[in-house]
Design an enzyme around this catalytic site. Structure first.
Site, PDB file in Angstrom:
ATOM      1  N   ASP A 322       6.110  41.892 -21.429  1.00 37.13           N
ATOM      2  CA  ASP A 322       4.801  41.315 -22.294  1.00 37.13           C
ATOM      3  C   ASP A 322       5.567  41.321 -23.825  1.00 37.13           C
ATOM      4  OD1 ASP A 322       2.169  40.887 -23.004  1.00 37.13           O
ATOM      5  OD2 ASP A 322       2.136  42.877 -24.021  1.00 37.13           O
ATOM      6  N   ASP A 515       2.501  47.392 -22.609  1.00 39.18           N
ATOM      7  CA  ASP A 515       1.888  48.573 -23.243  1.00 39.18           C
ATOM      8  C   ASP A 515       0.507  48.215 -23.134  1.00 39.18           C
ATOM      9  OD1 ASP A 515       1.790  46.124 -25.140  1.00 39.18           O
ATOM     10  OD2 ASP A 515       1.281  47.961 -26.555  1.00 39.18           O
ATOM     11  N   ASP A 519      -2.199  44.819 -19.444  1.00 39.24           N
ATOM     12  CA  ASP A 519      -1.097  44.684 -18.664  1.00 39.24           C
ATOM     13  C   ASP A 519      -1.127  45.776 -17.297  1.00 39.24           C
ATOM     14  OD1 ASP A 519       0.054  43.232 -20.213  1.00 39.24           O
ATOM     15  OD2 ASP A 519       1.013  44.957 -21.608  1.00 39.24           O
TER      16      ASP A 519
END
Length: 622
Positions: A322, A515, A519
């Site tokens: 990400d 994080d 996610d």
């Protein structure tokens, strides 16, 4: 060495002294048998007891049964010294194994010695030490220099340097002052601080870390499960093999060849076969290797929730990241002021005042860049236009701050920005005054982390983000990603990971690093989910299989290297133990190997395998 180990050492010394003394004395017959039984029982009574208990519980085939049958058999054949010596060396090996396992556990406990014993609560002007479990959310606790931070919270008074090595593996202290978040498990090194708790102890960072490490042993790897199944079938097989070796050759010699059966020789070979076959090296060293690997990773600031995840991590060939909060700091900062028709500092002032009523991260970044306290009396008529920006009156002048849509809405022509980032256009008194560029800062180690992954053998690195395409492509190009996918919603990220999973082979594993709370679905769907632990959301940490305690993406490559080192050690032990035993079993069956070689094949191999396993505890610095 604990009390139990000291007792065993004393028994070993007594039995060894008695065996040497009796070997020198000129005695024979029943007296020799009776006297040799004394050191034998001193050193082996607990093995005989365990073997008998196993027989009574119908769990016959274990190492205690093998050692009991082999040593008693040797004594009944008249090989008193060898019978006692085999039991003696077996117990020496057991003592060493117990000490080695205990030492590795203590090392891990020392490395993870982060559980606080108390929390300081101020009552009536005095400090009172209370159990951290008793401290409620919102309480004010005091952490003195040299003490562990017991519960997560925010510093409301004081400043200090924090030792976070037990959490992150980093030796450099971190400065913290009023307003900073502080997590439990750190050690306060310098100043006294007052902390307002934001979590209960059971939900704090230190509790979650300890829970993860303690529960990691319950999730076994394929290698461990293989060894457990192997030992379950292997031990009965070698017992029946030894029985066949003791009976069949003499019967064949006597019935078909007309030769002397030589019962004593074949029974001795069978007993040697039993000693060689003991699977201690495999049963002990493989779980110990994983345990040490998880401990070594913990010391480096990488929490692995089980040995199965450590094994999967070693097979990772594709790593998907990400962007925001993982490769970037998730902190928006003003990175430039362009086309300003007035002084840049003045343009920032107008923008910060106009945005003063908003809690949006962009507004906060403008206020930080302004760097002065906001005088709200200078601002009136604030109107926030969703998806566009804000309009307000500052010092009697109409000010508009927002994106291109806001400028078009107000009919104000604006200058395009040729840099990548979030652009805030400013208009004052109906005229365009310039624009401010705001960017999410890339983490200092982000680029190095991608390079380290490629050195570690990862063949594909991918970045997923909800950001616009130009921003995503610039960051991906700067950091060296192989692929980038932008403008993705959380569901789109899951779909993209599904596509990447379908493209790879079964032997190659995919890891996702994230994080945020959005996610969590992707972390669960990947072969291995890696969460940023220090600033990551609770949902992401719960969903992940591996947690990085200091939000440093460089730790992803370190975690992969630790896992591969651990698996190398596991396979070394498997091949070494099975290979040596196979050779010695053949030599034992042919009568070439005696009891002394059998002792090496059992105790010696176990000691070497355990020593090799402990290597997984030690992790080289990057």
């Amino acid at each position: 060495m604990n009390k139990k180990q000291r007792k065993m050492l004393i028994r070993i010394l007594i039995a060894a002294a008695l065996m040497i003394l009796l070997s020198l004395l000129p005695i024979d017959g029943y007296l020799r048998f009776g006297l040799f039984m004394i050191p034998y029982l001193v050193i082996g009574y607990d093995i005989l007891k365990k073997a008998w208990k196993g027989i009574r519980n119908r769990q016959v085939f274990d190492e205690n049964f093998l050692m009991a049958v082999a040593t008693l058999g040797a004594i009944l054949l008249g090989d008193y010294s060898e019978g006692v010596a085999v039991m003696l060396f077996y117990q020496i090996g057991e003592l060493f194994q117990s000490y080695a396992v205990g030492r590795s556990r203590r090392n891990i406990s020392d490395l993870m010695d982060i559980r606080p014993d108390y929390a300081n609560v101020e009552t009536g002007g005095k400090l009172e030490k209370v159990d951290p479990d008793e401290v409620e959310i919102g309480s004010v606790i005091i952490v003195q220099p040299g003490e562990k931070v017991p519960i997560d919270g925010i510093i409301i008074e004081g400043k200090t340097a924090l030792n976070t090595s037990a959490l992150t593996g980093e030796s450099l202290p971190r400065d913290a002052s009023e307003g900073d978040e502080i997590i439990s498990g750190c050690i306060n090194m310098t100043g006294l601080i007052r902390v307002r708790t934001t979590k209960e102890f059971g939900e704090s960072t230190v509790s979650k870390i300890l829970e993860l490490v303690e529960n990691s042993s319950s999730r076994k790897s394929k290698s461990e499960n293989f060894i457990s199944k192997f030992a379950r079938y292997y031990t009965p097989a070698v017992c029946y093999g030894a029985l066949a070796l003791a009976i069949l050759p003499p019967l064949v010699r006597m019935g078909f060849m007309g030769l002397s059966p030589e019962w004593g020789d074949w029974i001795y070979r069978a007993l040697t076969f039993l000693v060689i076959s003991c699977p201690c090296a495999l049963v002990i060293s493989i779980p110990l290797s994983f345990f040490a690997g998880i401990g070594g990773a913990s010391n480096a600031g990488v929490l692995v929730k089980g040995s199965n995840y450590l094994e999967t991590l070693s097979q990772v060939k594709c790593v998907v990241f990400d962007k925001t909060g993982t490769m970037t700091q998730g902190v928006f900062e003003v990175s430039g002021v362009h086309h300003s028709s007035i002084d840049e500092a003045q343009l920032l002032e107008y923008a910060a005042l106009a945005e003063s009523a908003s809690s949006h991260p962009i507004s906060k970044s403008l206020q930080r860049a302004y760097g002065k306290s906001i005088d709200r009396t200078r601002v009136t008529d604030i109107e926030e236009i969703s998806g566009n920006g804000v309009t307000a009156t500052v010092d009697g002048k109409p000010v508009a701050a927002g994106n291109a849509k806001l400028m078009n809405r107000l009919g104000i022509s604006y200058k395009e920005c040729h840099h990548v980032g979030t652009v805030v256009h400013i208009a004052i008194d109906g005229a365009y005054a310039g624009h401010i560029l705001i960017s999410d800062l890339v983490k200092p180690t982000a680029k190095e982390s991608i390079q380290s992954l490629k050195k570690a053998g990862v063949t594909k690195t991918v970045m997923l983000t909800g950001d616009s395409r130009p921003v995503a492509e610039q960051v991906a190009s700067e950091l060296g990603f192989d692929e980038v996918y932008s403008e993705l919603l959380p569901a789109d990220k899951v779909a993209k990971v599904e596509e990447l999973l379908a493209e790879k082979s079964d032997k190659q594993k995919l890891a996702f690093v994230g994080d945020g709370i959005n996610d969590a679905p992707v972390l669960s769907r990947a072969d291995i989910g890696i969460a940023m632990g220090a600033m990551g959301s609770d949902a992401a940490i719960e969903a992940a299989d591996v947690v990085l305690m200091d939000d440093d993406p460089l730790k992803v490559a370190k975690a992969i290297r630790i896992s591969r080192k651990c698996l190398r050690i596991v396979y070394q032990n498997i091949y070494f133990a099975i290979g040596v035993k196979a050779i010695c079993l053949v030599l034992g069956a042919l009568g070439i190997a005696n009891m002394w070689m059998a002792i090496f094949a059992d105790v010696g191999v176990m000691i070497l395998a355990v020593l090799n396993a402990i290597r997984a505890l030690f992790v080289k610095k990057l």
